[in-house]
Design a protein around this motif. Structure first.
Motif, short mmCIF file in Angstrom:
data_model
loop_
_atom_site.label_atom_id
_atom_site.label_comp_id
_atom_site.label_asym_id
_atom_site.label_seq_id
_atom_site.Cartn_x
_atom_site.Cartn_y
_atom_site.Cartn_z
N VAL A 48 -74.79 -13.76 39.71
CA VAL A 48 -73.66 -11.90 39.03
C VAL A 48 -73.20 -12.86 37.60
O VAL A 48 -73.20 -13.71 36.98
CB VAL A 48 -72.81 -12.52 40.02
CG1 VAL A 48 -71.24 -11.31 40.05
CG2 VAL A 48 -73.16 -11.95 41.61
N GLU A 49 -72.89 -11.15 36.98
CA GLU A 49 -72.63 -11.59 35.56
C GLU A 49 -70.89 -12.10 35.99
O GLU A 49 -70.07 -10.43 36.39
CB GLU A 49 -73.22 -10.64 34.75
CG GLU A 49 -74.41 -10.12 34.08
CD GLU A 49 -74.67 -9.48 33.34
OE1 GLU A 49 -73.48 -8.14 32.76
OE2 GLU A 49 -75.83 -8.60 33.19
N VAL A 50 -70.97 -12.27 34.98
CA VAL A 50 -69.00 -12.72 35.72
C VAL A 50 -67.95 -12.47 34.07
O VAL A 50 -68.31 -13.43 33.51
CB VAL A 50 -68.69 -14.36 36.04
CG1 VAL A 50 -67.26 -14.31 35.47
CG2 VAL A 50 -69.29 -14.28 37.52
N VAL A 51 -66.72 -11.87 34.58
CA VAL A 51 -65.88 -11.99 33.42
C VAL A 51 -65.00 -12.91 33.28
O VAL A 51 -64.32 -12.06 34.39
CB VAL A 51 -65.82 -10.60 32.35
CG1 VAL A 51 -64.97 -10.60 31.16
CG2 VAL A 51 -67.48 -9.36 32.44
N TYR A 52 -64.65 -13.65 32.93
CA TYR A 52 -63.37 -14.23 33.09
C TYR A 52 -62.02 -13.55 32.53
O TYR A 52 -61.87 -14.53 31.00
CB TYR A 52 -63.36 -16.46 33.75
CG TYR A 52 -61.98 -17.09 33.59
CD1 TYR A 52 -61.34 -16.59 35.51
CD2 TYR A 52 -61.68 -17.75 32.62
CE1 TYR A 52 -60.36 -17.16 35.49
CE2 TYR A 52 -60.45 -18.32 33.56
CZ TYR A 52 -59.98 -17.87 34.65
OH TYR A 52 -58.70 -18.85 35.01
N THR A 53 -61.04 -13.64 32.66
CA THR A 53 -60.07 -12.63 32.39
C THR A 53 -58.88 -14.27 31.60
O THR A 53 -58.13 -14.06 30.75
CB THR A 53 -59.08 -12.06 32.57
OG1 THR A 53 -58.18 -12.43 33.62
CG2 THR A 53 -59.36 -10.27 33.20
N GLY A 54 -59.45 -15.21 32.70
CA GLY A 54 -58.33 -15.80 31.63
C GLY A 54 -56.72 -15.96 32.41
O GLY A 54 -56.66 -15.40 33.20
N LEU A 55 -55.26 -16.68 32.51
CA LEU A 55 -54.52 -16.80 33.08
C LEU A 55 -52.93 -15.80 32.95
O LEU A 55 -52.85 -14.85 31.59
CB LEU A 55 -53.68 -18.17 32.86
CG LEU A 55 -54.04 -19.25 33.21
CD1 LEU A 55 -54.07 -20.36 32.59
CD2 LEU A 55 -54.82 -19.40 34.63
#
Length: 145
Positions: A48-55
């Motif tokens: 899966v292509e994942v984009v993590y936005t952070g906190l």
């Protein structure tokens, strides 16, 4: 072939099909991100292509990122107790921006009594502590592709 490679091959999209794209977000003031990172890595390892936005993301930021990234889903990790406010707000904003096709799933400390209310508010799935990451990966491939 390693276990990760085997998992990726089993979950790989059909030839020519775009991979699933998921935004993983930590909404509100919750600063505990280990669970979000574990889920992000499990999804990534499964292709899966994942984009993590952070906190400390606000619902409008999460929705804007999901739309900009052409995401199929938004996974939110919430341990702060704000799930009854933040999760429905994300679903509402997606509807307002004609992006209701982006499915929202939630994980974290969610009391059993709140799960049905969240599902009724448009959350596609709720994962509580102890859920195997493979179950989340399987759900993503069954519901987001």
């Amino acid at each position: 072939m390693s276990e990760t490679e085997t998992r990726q091959a089993a979950n790989a999209p059909a030839p020519g099909a775009a991979p699933i794209r998921v935004v993983i977000a930590k909404p509100g003031l919750d600063g505990h991100d280990r669970g979000a990172k574990v889920v992000a890595r499990a999804l990534r390892d499964a292709g899966v292509e994942v984009v993590y936005t952070g906190l400390h993301q606000m619902p409008d930021q999460i929705v804007a990122t999901a739309i900009q990234e052409d995401a199929d889903g938004i996974g939110m990790s919430i341990l702060s107790g704000a799930h009854m406010t933040l999760c429905p707000k994300v679903v509402e904003l997606l509807k307002e921006r004609d992006a209701a096709d982006i499915k929202v799933f939630v994980g974290g400390i969610i009391p059993e009594g709140d799960i049905q209310t969240l599902l009724d508010a448009g959350i596609a799935a709720v994962f509580t502590p102890g859920t195997p990451t493979q179950q989340i990966v399987d759900w993503a491939y069954a519901n987001l592709s």
